[in-house]
Write a protein that holds these residues in place. Structure first.
Motif, PDB file in Angstrom:
ATOM      1  N   LYS A 173       0.839  -0.985   0.052  1.00 48.67           N
ATOM      2  CA  LYS A 173       0.198   0.006   0.085  1.00 48.67           C
ATOM      3  C   LYS A 173       0.940   1.101   0.072  1.00 48.67           C
ATOM      4  O   LYS A 173       0.691   2.298  -0.768  1.00 48.67           O
ATOM      5  CB  LYS A 173      -0.985  -0.126   1.315  1.00 48.67           C
TER       6      LYS A 173
ATOM      7  N   VAL B 249       2.580   1.830  -3.470  1.00 49.25           N
ATOM      8  CA  VAL B 249       1.380   2.348  -4.385  1.00 49.25           C
ATOM      9  C   VAL B 249       1.048   3.749  -4.376  1.00 49.25           C
ATOM     10  O   VAL B 249       1.071   4.493  -5.186  1.00 49.25           O
ATOM     11  CB  VAL B 249       0.327   1.409  -4.368  1.00 49.25           C
ATOM     12  N   THR B 250       1.158   4.287  -2.991  1.00 48.19           N
ATOM     13  CA  THR B 250       0.608   5.529  -2.586  1.00 48.19           C
ATOM     14  C   THR B 250       1.671   6.558  -2.394  1.00 48.19           C
ATOM     15  O   THR B 250       1.238   7.847  -2.343  1.00 48.19           O
ATOM     16  CB  THR B 250      -0.485   5.645  -1.390  1.00 48.19           C
TER      17      THR B 250
ATOM     18  N   ILE C 210       1.856   9.508  -5.149  1.00 46.61           N
ATOM     19  CA  ILE C 210       0.375  10.019  -5.602  1.00 46.61           C
ATOM     20  C   ILE C 210       0.502  11.661  -4.994  1.00 46.61           C
ATOM     21  O   ILE C 210       0.701  11.851  -3.840  1.00 46.61           O
ATOM     22  CB  ILE C 210      -0.769   9.382  -4.979  1.00 46.61           C
TER      23      ILE C 210
ATOM     24  N   GLU D 218      -8.070   0.920  -4.021  1.00 45.48           N
ATOM     25  CA  GLU D 218      -8.739   2.438  -4.324  1.00 45.48           C
ATOM     26  C   GLU D 218      -8.909   3.424  -3.481  1.00 45.48           C
ATOM     27  O   GLU D 218      -8.597   4.584  -3.436  1.00 45.48           O
ATOM     28  CB  GLU D 218     -10.137   2.153  -5.145  1.00 45.48           C
TER      29      GLU D 218
ATOM     30  N   TYR E 246      -7.172   3.606  -0.514  1.00 45.84           N
ATOM     31  CA  TYR E 246      -5.882   4.283  -0.135  1.00 45.84           C
ATOM     32  C   TYR E 246      -5.398   5.118  -1.266  1.00 45.84           C
ATOM     33  O   TYR E 246      -4.491   6.038  -0.687  1.00 45.84           O
ATOM     34  CB  TYR E 246      -4.889   3.123   0.205  1.00 45.84           C
ATOM     35  N   LYS E 247      -5.473   4.764  -2.359  1.00 48.47           N
ATOM     36  CA  LYS E 247      -4.923   5.547  -3.346  1.00 48.47           C
ATOM     37  C   LYS E 247      -5.880   7.074  -3.363  1.00 48.47           C
ATOM     38  O   LYS E 247      -5.136   8.022  -3.637  1.00 48.47           O
ATOM     39  CB  LYS E 247      -5.110   5.046  -4.992  1.00 48.47           C
TER      40      LYS E 247
ATOM     41  N   SER F  37      -4.374  11.262  -2.118  1.00 47.87           N
ATOM     42  CA  SER F  37      -4.449  12.357  -2.660  1.00 47.87           C
ATOM     43  C   SER F  37      -5.514  13.448  -2.176  1.00 47.87           C
ATOM     44  O   SER F  37      -5.548  14.502  -2.711  1.00 47.87           O
ATOM     45  CB  SER F  37      -5.018  11.909  -4.338  1.00 47.87           C
TER      46      SER F  37
END
Length: 403
Positions: A31, A34-35, A38, A102, A104-105, A109
């Motif tokens: 996680k 991936v984030t 961003i 989704e 955590y993404k 942001s």
């Protein structure tokens, strides 16, 4: 500790827990990867409530944002079950499932998180330096202590301590609440003395009392001339109904005798008890409103309120409608949790039995009650004025524009 480990091994749960923690570790690492890169979008706001419903301060703040016609992207964190309830949310609010990648993404942001409990920490969201976390909490001027010396749930306390470290602003409604926050988890957090957005409707500036009374009566098929009493106790750690043994027959007779007219009872249990059943003998007298998503709408709709130790009564006091405390297990509750002030120093008549509750209703003095309400609000240093939503949104806009 050793005994617990041995017991867990014998029960076959030890290795399950270890594997679960290993799995969580790798999920969190993935996680974070991936984030991490961003970018934060100044126009993105995420709302978090422990209920998961469109409710509490978050609902009022969100409604105010929507009414301003600003170019914000509004996200609401919900459970898998709540994804099915899209009709309960207004247009312009995007539902996002908690714990999904989704989620955590999107969280990575968002510029703002508007929180009413410890969800942010339970969900293990990585907060970036430029992100802003606003804590509105879900109670006010309440009886129950929340400090780490009073709450027995050690995991909850750990999350609350972490929440205190991450919070950028706390929204408060009284000098009393500031003291509670300062002496628990938000020792240095800036306090926004705006009042609670969820309570704006309790000032009845837009005729909310009638609007929500009509809505509730229509939903539960209650005659328009029938008066409503709301009984909404808090939960117990053992999640049983032993402390809620209300004699509804005698209660309704007392209401009819003292206040006149026809009465019905709405029972709203804590969400942890949402699957509990009403005794069959009361099916024709009591309506289960536990699933009703918005407590503040009920506070507008009903004529009288009864609880034990739940802080909603300290929101309800703003309506100046009669409120009573039904406390069958008060001695035990004081020992296990404790109160910030004696219950009998509040405006609400306190009782320890059904007989005492009936007597309190029959002997209720409205003029004395209103006087006690005014003294209570003054003593708490309450600064609610029905304009909290507007003030909070003004602050968000100001922070958005800040370079």
């Amino acid at each position: 500790m050793v005994k617990k480990i041995i017991s867990a091994i014998r029960n076959g749960t030890f290795f399950e827990r270890v594997l679960g923690k290993i799995k969580l570790f790798f999920i969190n690492r993935l996680k974070n990867i991936v984030t991490k890169n961003i970018d934060v979008n100044n126009n993105r706001i995420m709302f978090l409530t422990f209920q998961g419903d469109y409710t509490c301060n978050q609902k009022a703040i969100c409604n105010e944002l929507l009414s301003r016609n600003k170019n914000y992207e509004l996200f609401w964190a919900v459970s898998k079950d709540n994804l099915k309830n899209k009709n309960n949310f207004p247009d312009g609010v995007k539902l996002i499932r908690k714990d999904s990648f989704e989620f955590y993404k999107i969280a990575a942001s968002c510029k703002f998180f508007i929180e009413n409990a410890n969800n942010f920490c339970y969900l293990n969201i990585n907060k970036k330096e430029e992100q802003i976390l606003i804590q509105t909490w879900h109670g006010s001027m309440g009886f129950k202590k929340i400090d780490n010396g009073s709450v027995k749930n050690s995991n909850w306390v750990r999350q609350a301590v972490k929440m205190g470290e991450l919070t950028d602003f706390c929204v408060v409604n009284s000098d009393f609440e500031i003291d509670v926050f300062r002496n628990s988890y938000w020792k240095k957090t800036p306090m926004l003395k705006y009042g609670h957005a969820r309570n704006d409707c309790l000032f009845n500036k837009n005729n909310e009392f009638k609007v929500y009374s009509d809505k509730v009566k229509k939903m539960y098929n209650i005659d328009k001339d029938t008066k409503i009493l709301l009984y909404a106790p808090t939960f117990r750690d053992n999640c049983t109904l032993e402390s809620y043994k209300m004699d509804y027959d005698k209660l309704i007779k007392a209401l009819e005798k003292r206040f006149g007219g026809k009465w019905c009872v709405l029972l709203r249990l804590h969400y942890k008890l949402k699957y509990a059943n009403i005794p069959k003998k009361y099916f024709d007298k009591v309506i289960n409103a536990t699933s009703y998503p918005d407590m503040q709408e009920l506070l507008c709709a009903v004529d009288i309120g009864i609880t034990d130790y739940s802080s909603w009564m300290c929101d309800f006091v703003l309506t100046k409608k009669p409120g009573f405390l039904f406390t069958l297990d008060i001695e035990k509750y004081v020992d296990e949790r404790g109160f910030y002030y004696p219950l009998d120093s509040s405006p609400f008549p306190v009782c320890k039995s059904n007989k005492e509750l009936v007597n309190n209703i029959l002997n209720f003095d409205e003029n004395e009650y209103i006087s006690d309400v005014e003294k209570f609000l003054e003593r708490m240093g309450c600064f609610e004025d029905g304009k909290a939503s507007s003030k909070i949104v003004d602050k968000i806009i100001k922070l958005c524009n800040k370079k």
